[in-house]
Design a protein around this motif. Structure first.
Motif, PDB file in Angstrom:
ATOM      1  N   PRO A   1      25.826   1.348  24.381  1.00 10.60           N
ATOM      2  CA  PRO A   1      27.022   2.091  23.604  1.00 10.60           C
ATOM      3  C   PRO A   1      26.884   1.629  22.273  1.00 10.60           C
ATOM      4  O   PRO A   1      27.268   2.502  21.470  1.00 10.60           O
ATOM      5  N   ALA A   2      26.467   0.261  21.994  1.00  6.71           N
ATOM      6  CA  ALA A   2      26.568  -0.207  20.548  1.00  6.71           C
ATOM      7  C   ALA A   2      25.582   0.545  19.668  1.00  6.71           C
ATOM      8  O   ALA A   2      26.205   0.807  18.227  1.00  6.71           O
ATOM      9  N   ALA A   3      24.759   1.206  20.277  1.00  2.00           N
ATOM     10  CA  ALA A   3      23.833   2.126  19.378  1.00  2.00           C
ATOM     11  C   ALA A   3      24.349   3.516  18.663  1.00  2.00           C
ATOM     12  O   ALA A   3      23.963   4.054  17.877  1.00  2.00           O
ATOM     13  N   ILE A   4      25.466   3.721  19.471  1.00  2.00           N
ATOM     14  CA  ILE A   4      26.276   4.724  19.410  1.00  2.00           C
ATOM     15  C   ILE A   4      27.461   4.491  18.336  1.00  2.00           C
ATOM     16  O   ILE A   4      27.793   5.254  17.454  1.00  2.00           O
ATOM     17  N   THR A   5      28.222   3.490  18.729  1.00  2.00           N
ATOM     18  CA  THR A   5      29.539   3.278  18.049  1.00  2.00           C
ATOM     19  C   THR A   5      29.213   2.695  16.453  1.00  2.00           C
ATOM     20  O   THR A   5      30.374   2.484  15.925  1.00  2.00           O
ATOM     21  N   ASN A   6      27.885   2.309  16.400  1.00  2.96           N
ATOM     22  CA  ASN A   6      27.846   1.957  14.911  1.00  2.96           C
ATOM     23  C   ASN A   6      27.367   2.670  13.900  1.00  2.96           C
ATOM     24  O   ASN A   6      27.014   2.560  12.934  1.00  2.96           O
ATOM     25  N   CYS A   7      27.277   4.289  14.515  1.00  2.00           N
ATOM     26  CA  CYS A   7      26.807   5.182  13.617  1.00  2.00           C
ATOM     27  C   CYS A   7      27.890   5.590  12.755  1.00  2.00           C
ATOM     28  O   CYS A   7      29.036   5.574  13.099  1.00  2.00           O
ATOM     29  N   PRO A   8      27.841   6.506  11.557  1.00  2.00           N
ATOM     30  CA  PRO A   8      26.386   6.745  11.085  1.00  2.00           C
ATOM     31  C   PRO A   8      25.779   5.612  10.134  1.00  2.00           C
ATOM     32  O   PRO A   8      26.591   4.914   9.417  1.00  2.00           O
ATOM     33  N   LYS A   9      24.576   5.595  10.107  1.00  2.00           N
ATOM     34  CA  LYS A   9      23.935   4.699   9.283  1.00  2.00           C
ATOM     35  C   LYS A   9      23.263   5.113   8.342  1.00  2.00           C
ATOM     36  O   LYS A   9      22.680   4.690   7.431  1.00  2.00           O
ATOM     37  N   THR A  10      22.810   6.539   8.078  1.00  2.00           N
ATOM     38  CA  THR A  10      22.201   7.214   7.379  1.00  2.00           C
ATOM     39  C   THR A  10      22.926   7.902   6.178  1.00  2.00           C
ATOM     40  O   THR A  10      22.222   8.440   5.342  1.00  2.00           O
ATOM     41  N   THR A  11      24.126   7.707   6.038  1.00  2.00           N
ATOM     42  CA  THR A  11      24.980   8.481   5.398  1.00  2.00           C
ATOM     43  C   THR A  11      25.314   7.487   3.949  1.00  2.00           C
ATOM     44  O   THR A  11      25.094   6.233   3.944  1.00  2.00           O
ATOM     45  N   PRO A  12      25.654   8.105   2.817  1.00  2.76           N
ATOM     46  CA  PRO A  12      25.711   7.292   1.620  1.00  2.76           C
ATOM     47  C   PRO A  12      26.999   6.363   1.988  1.00  2.76           C
ATOM     48  O   PRO A  12      27.120   5.371   1.202  1.00  2.76           O
ATOM     49  N   VAL A  13      28.075   6.848   2.906  1.00  3.01           N
ATOM     50  CA  VAL A  13      29.018   5.376   3.359  1.00  3.01           C
ATOM     51  C   VAL A  13      29.089   5.737   4.622  1.00  3.01           C
ATOM     52  O   VAL A  13      28.904   6.613   5.420  1.00  3.01           O
ATOM     53  N   GLY A  14      29.620   4.562   5.291  1.00  5.91           N
ATOM     54  CA  GLY A  14      30.182   4.611   6.638  1.00  5.91           C
ATOM     55  C   GLY A  14      31.263   5.105   6.938  1.00  5.91           C
ATOM     56  O   GLY A  14      32.041   5.527   6.248  1.00  5.91           O
ATOM     57  N   ARG A  15      31.768   4.658   8.129  1.00  9.22           N
ATOM     58  CA  ARG A  15      33.274   5.063   8.348  1.00  9.22           C
ATOM     59  C   ARG A  15      34.212   4.489   7.509  1.00  9.22           C
ATOM     60  O   ARG A  15      34.057   3.534   7.394  1.00  9.22           O
ATOM     61  N   LEU A  16      35.150   5.466   7.064  1.00 11.49           N
ATOM     62  CA  LEU A  16      35.823   5.155   5.918  1.00 11.49           C
ATOM     63  C   LEU A  16      37.198   4.798   6.402  1.00 11.49           C
ATOM     64  O   LEU A  16      37.597   5.115   7.565  1.00 11.49           O
ATOM     65  N   ASP A  17      38.157   3.791   5.711  1.00 12.13           N
ATOM     66  CA  ASP A  17      39.179   3.322   6.373  1.00 12.13           C
ATOM     67  C   ASP A  17      40.447   4.434   5.785  1.00 12.13           C
ATOM     68  O   ASP A  17      41.042   4.283   4.776  1.00 12.13           O
ATOM     69  N   GLU A  18      40.672   5.351   7.071  1.00 13.89           N
ATOM     70  CA  GLU A  18      41.594   6.299   6.676  1.00 13.89           C
ATOM     71  C   GLU A  18      43.151   5.658   6.816  1.00 13.89           C
ATOM     72  O   GLU A  18      43.952   6.375   5.997  1.00 13.89           O
ATOM     73  N   VAL A  19      43.260   4.658   7.636  1.00  9.62           N
ATOM     74  CA  VAL A  19      44.671   4.151   7.492  1.00  9.62           C
ATOM     75  C   VAL A  19      44.845   3.537   6.055  1.00  9.62           C
ATOM     76  O   VAL A  19      46.212   3.890   5.816  1.00  9.62           O
ATOM     77  N   GLN A  20      44.321   2.882   5.358  1.00 10.03           N
ATOM     78  CA  GLN A  20      44.385   2.259   4.071  1.00 10.03           C
ATOM     79  C   GLN A  20      44.556   3.555   3.143  1.00 10.03           C
ATOM     80  O   GLN A  20      45.605   3.364   2.187  1.00 10.03           O
ATOM     81  N   ALA A  21      43.974   4.674   3.327  1.00  9.83           N
ATOM     82  CA  ALA A  21      44.091   5.651   2.569  1.00  9.83           C
ATOM     83  C   ALA A  21      45.312   6.165   2.657  1.00  9.83           C
ATOM     84  O   ALA A  21      45.824   6.805   1.410  1.00  9.83           O
TER      85      ALA A  21
END
Lengths: 488, 443
Positions: free
Chosen positions: A453-473
């Protein structure tokens, strides 16, 4: 990457559009002028082109790859429609020209497009009249619910206060009904995922102004009771509204007007192939049955006995003005060209292929993901990632893993009645090869969800940014760079 | 078949693989619900459709020398803006639900919001709305949320098309809408003072107003604030390169039609509604908004934010039913503002005003023509009082290939002799001279 404002170099200039042929004639008093120039960037044309080209490379559109975003109908946008919409005879046409004396003769071609589009949509939807004015799907919903209000008011019926909406509906349905002045009551879906007759009967009374149904619904299911639902609603003098967001499934196969719907909106940017633009401009024409045509917004295009076209502003029962002019004309042109290219047989082929592609995906993935409503679907199918969630992989994780495999994810967490929803709409323009590649990726993700599962939960790796902090936003919003602009 | 990839052979194979037939695909639709063959013509080839559309386009008069404005203007459009907006990574994308794949759209939204704040002198902007009229309506609804009041005062010099839209939209909502008549083409201070009361949520004004008059609403903002009402100012964005901003005047919500920022007139759309406001009202603002944040590695990135206001979360309790923005139109405006830049936009605004004042000078030399509302400053549009009906003059000048302006009697019945004339940077001195000449001889 830097903001465009941060690339600015004092005194650098872009293109110079204004010929220097006239002396300064307008010298305004200082009190009327702004304190400081607007702090806009100072860049060369190439600087600007490079900036936006770089931004475009951080974007993903239908032209980049498969985009199975459920309920959004991300089909291919034909290049020729872009070209024809930009013809100078359309692009430079001033919208007030027809309001000049005998001005309708100055815009004959444009009025013909509007008239012919009205006729095509009537035939496709089985309606008696259309307005092309609504500027988006949600704007069409608002227009339709305003027509409901006008109809009941015209009949002197002030008890019609409530609109019923199924729990699977898109959020715009209740929001539109509310700002047209109605109370909204939610009707639960039955075990088959559609509005059942019992639940409707339980909610039905003579305060019901109407029912808004998405057809086929957001699970991609055609409600087999829809004709009976229409009858029940008509029995209390309610009106049936068809949210036509999913019309792609029914083109040439069945028509909302024939089944008993009184009002329908269509999304030209979904069913009729106009681009989504990263979120607009859309276009949401609304069709109505005969008894509601008097309530359509001002103005309506009509054909005179001599074959010429004119705009009719004399509509005493109309809901009034809902848009400044005749609709999102540039978008309407594209959809009109698209329909004319498909023709009668092409329209039918659209729904046949859209439905085949969706069922192909449904059947090929049903052993790998939970399918809460397993019946034959129409243009889209909705899986649940609940099986994967047991391994710690959510629908959002599946979506992010698809990104790394070159696909735009499906719609996730909608409709709300499906836990960990993955809503997949392939559209007819995708080939079997593309579907197979997507299916393989989905199967691989399901396998990894169990094994690693870790191979899925740490995606995406190919994009200019990773998962963004929407709570802080949302907590500490940074919504603009104000530069040296004066702030209060 | 156009735009469909699968061959008949592939369709058969796919059906076989999933154990279905063509008829199974639509089996859930009862047979009595099916329709017969549609009465729609056979499909056209690409060549035919281009020919057909070209012939329709050819029956529209875009060759006229135009002095028609009324809130919708024929500005020059730099070629580079078109090139950028037609990159298909932008226009074939949808709502940036997946921010990692949409940083282009999201950063452009943030930059657009920033540019609109800088132009209007405000602190926060949404990512755009349908058009200038629906933006006023949304601003009114926002003022009701902020003040928890239910009455709106609107000045008569606000674009009459927008006033008609506002009347339709407020009809079912029990909002008291009061329209205040103007005085010599300008918002009447005394009538507005009379109309404002302690139940008023907002006062709606426009500058330059529908008659082209530049109005400084600083005093009116104070009057509204004294009653606890918000000032909603609708503005023409090009003019703000020169003129005092609504932010400087004390406006609370600024809206307007953004078509002039790089969009064609396109017979009425797609256009661009914009909205900016004060930081303190940020969470009451409708519409989509992009915000800047960081990822887990601390890299800057952009997301859609403050979504708790929106319909997909709040449903019938949402601040608006709006689902998307006019994203590609907002991108057009941003590229236009970026290409022209600080100086270029000022040049355009100054050139509009210069040409309009030159036109005013020329036209007012014609015997029998006067300025309907003297004593004001104008931006690029003004009202002429003619010695004959404006309709008649327009008809005569159309014969000469000139669209002389807009007859105000269409919206103000007592103004049959009044002609609204607009001039942009596209009209040359020679064209203005020609206009003046043919107008003179037509009288």
């Amino acid at each position: 990457m830097k903001l465009i404002f941060d690339k600015s170099v004092s005194s650098r200039r872009g293109p110079r559009p204004v010929p220097q042929e006239m002396e300064m004639c307008a010298v305004f008093p200082a009190g009327l002028l702004r304190d400081k120039p607007a702090d806009l960037p100072e860049l060369s044309e190439l600087d600007v082109v490079r900036h936006f080209t770089e931004l475009s490379r951080k974007n993903f559109g239908v032209d980049n790859g498969f985009y199975p975003l459920g309920s959004c109908t991300m089909k291919y946008n034909a290049k020729v429609t872009e070209r024809v919409s930009a013809y100078p005879g359309f692009f430079y046409l001033h919208p007030l020209l027809p309001q000049l004396p005998s001005g309708q003769t100055l815009v004959e071609g444009a009025l013909e497009v509007l008239y012919e589009m009205d006729m095509l949509l009537r035939e496709i939807c089985g309606m008696a009249g259309f307005t092309l004015q609504p500027l988006a799907g949600a704007h069409g919903e608002l227009t339709g619910t305003m027509i409901m209000a006008a109809y009941h008011r015209d009949r002197g019926n002030d008890r019609k206060t409530t609109i019923l909406i199924p729990d699977s509906a898109h959020g715009t349905n209740p929001a539109s009904a509310a700002i047209a002045g109605f109370d909204v009551k939610t009707v639960p879906s039955n075990a088959d995922g559609v509005m059942g007759l019992d639940a409707l009967a339980a909610a039905m009374n003579d305060t019901i102004a109407g029912v808004m149904l998405t057809c086929p619904n957001t699970l991609g299911l055609f409600n087999p009771h829809v004709r009976e639902i229409c009858r029940m609603v008509h029995d209390v003098d309610g009106l049936m509204y068809c949210d036509g967001a999913n019309l792609n499934a029914m083109l040439g196969v069945c028509r909302p007007g024939d089944i008993g719907f009184d009002i329908v909106h269509v999304n030209l940017h979904k069913t009729f192939g106009t681009p989504h633009g990263g979120g607009g401009p859309g276009s949401g024409p609304v069709g109505v049955v005969e008894k509601l045509t008097d309530f359509l917004p001002i103005s309506v295009v009509r054909k005179a006995a001599d074959g010429s076209f004119f705009l009719d502003y004399n509509l005493p029962k109309s809901i009034g003005y809902i848009a400044p002019f005749y609709g999102s004309f540039g978008v309407i042109l594209k959809a009109y060209a698209y329909i004319r290219m498909l023709g009668r047989d092409g329209l039918k082929r659209v729904s046949q292929n859209a439905v085949l592609n969706a069922n192909y995906i449904r059947e090929k993935l049903k052993d790998h993901y939970d399918l809460p409503y397993p019946q034959t679907c129409m243009h889209e199918c909705v899986f649940s990632a609940s099986r994967q969630l047991a391994c710690g992989v959510s629908a959002m994780d599946v979506a992010k893993a698809l990104i790394d495999r070159g696909f735009h994810p499906p719609t996730v967490y909608f409709p709300l009645i499906v836990h960990e929803a993955l809503m997949i709409e392939p559209t007819e323009t995708e080939s079997r090869e593309t579907l197979d590649a997507f299916i393989d990726a989905m199967i691989d993700i399901a396998r990894l969800a169990e094994q690693d599962p870790a191979a899925i939960t740490n995606c995406p790796k190919t994009t200019p940014v990773g998962r963004l902090d929407e709570v802080q936003a949302a907590r500490k919003p940074d919504l603009a760079s104000l530069g040296d602009a004066k702030t209060q | 078949m156009p735009f469909i990839a699968n061959t008949d052979e592939q369709r058969r194979e796919m059906l076989t693989e999933i154990g279905m037939t063509e008829e199974d695909l639509f089996a859930s639709i009862p047979s009595e619900d099916r329709c017969g063959e549609l009465d729609i013509p056979d499909g056209l080839s690409e060549q035919e459709v281009r020919h057909h559309m070209a012939s329709l386009a050819g029956r529209n008069r875009t060759d006229l020398m135009s002095f028609l404005g009324g809130g919708f203007y024929d500005h020059f459009l730099p070629a580079a803006a078109d090139g950028i907006v037609h990159r298909s990574e932008f226009y074939t994308a949808y709502t940036p639900y997946q921010p990692e794949l949409s940083q282009g759209t999201l950063q452009a939204m943030y930059e657009y919001q920033s540019a609109m704040c800088r132009l209007t002198g405000m602190e926060v902007s949404n990512a755009s709305m349908y058009d200038g009229g629906t933006a006023i309506y949304e601003a009114i609804m926002m003022s009701l949320r902020v003040t928890r009041r239910n009455r709106v005062v609107m000045d008569e010099t606000v674009n009459p098309i927008y006033r008609k839209m506002i009347r339709s939209y407020t009809r079912n909502l029990g909002i008291a809408l009061v329209e205040v008549s103007h005085e010599n083409g300008q918002a009447s201070r005394s009538k507005i003072a009379d109309a404002l009361d302690d139940a008023t949520a907002a006062l709606v004004v426009q500058t330059p107003n529908f008659f082209g008059v530049i109005d400084d609403y600083t005093d009116i903002a104070a009057m509204a604030h004294e009653k606890g009402a918000l000032l909603i100012a609708s503005v023409y964005p090009i003019s703000l390169a020169l003129l005092k901003t609504p932010g400087e005047m004390g406006a609370d919500i600024v809206v307007g039609e953004g078509q002039s920022l790089g969009m064609g007139m396109h017979f009425g759309g797609p256009y661009l509604g914009f909205m900016t406001t004060r930081m303190k009202y940020m969470r009451k603002m409708p519409g989509r908004i992009a915000g800047r944040t960081v990822d887990a590695d601390g890299r800057d990135g952009f997301v859609m934010t403050l979504q708790a206001r929106e319909q997909h979360i709040r449903r019938e309790k949402a601040m608006s039913n709006i689902c998307t923005n006019q994203n590609l139109c907002a991108l057009t405006a941003l590229t236009y503002l970026s290409l022209l830049g600080r100086e270029g936009l000022r040049d355009v605004a100054q050139a509009c005003a210069d040409r309009a004042y030159y036109a005013q000078d020329r036209l007012l030399q014609i015997r029998g023509i006067r300025l309907r509302y003297p004593g004001h400053w104008y931006f690029n549009e003004f009202v002429l009082e003619l010695p004959v009906r404006a309709d008649e003059v327009i008809r005569r000048l159309l014969q000469k290939g000139v669209a002389a302006g807009f007859p105000l009697s269409a919206y103000y019945p007592d103004m049959e002799m009044s002609l609204l004339v607009a001039v942009t940077e596209k009209r040359t001195k020679a064209e203005i001279d020609f206009f003046s000449h043919v107008l003179e001889v037509s009288l």
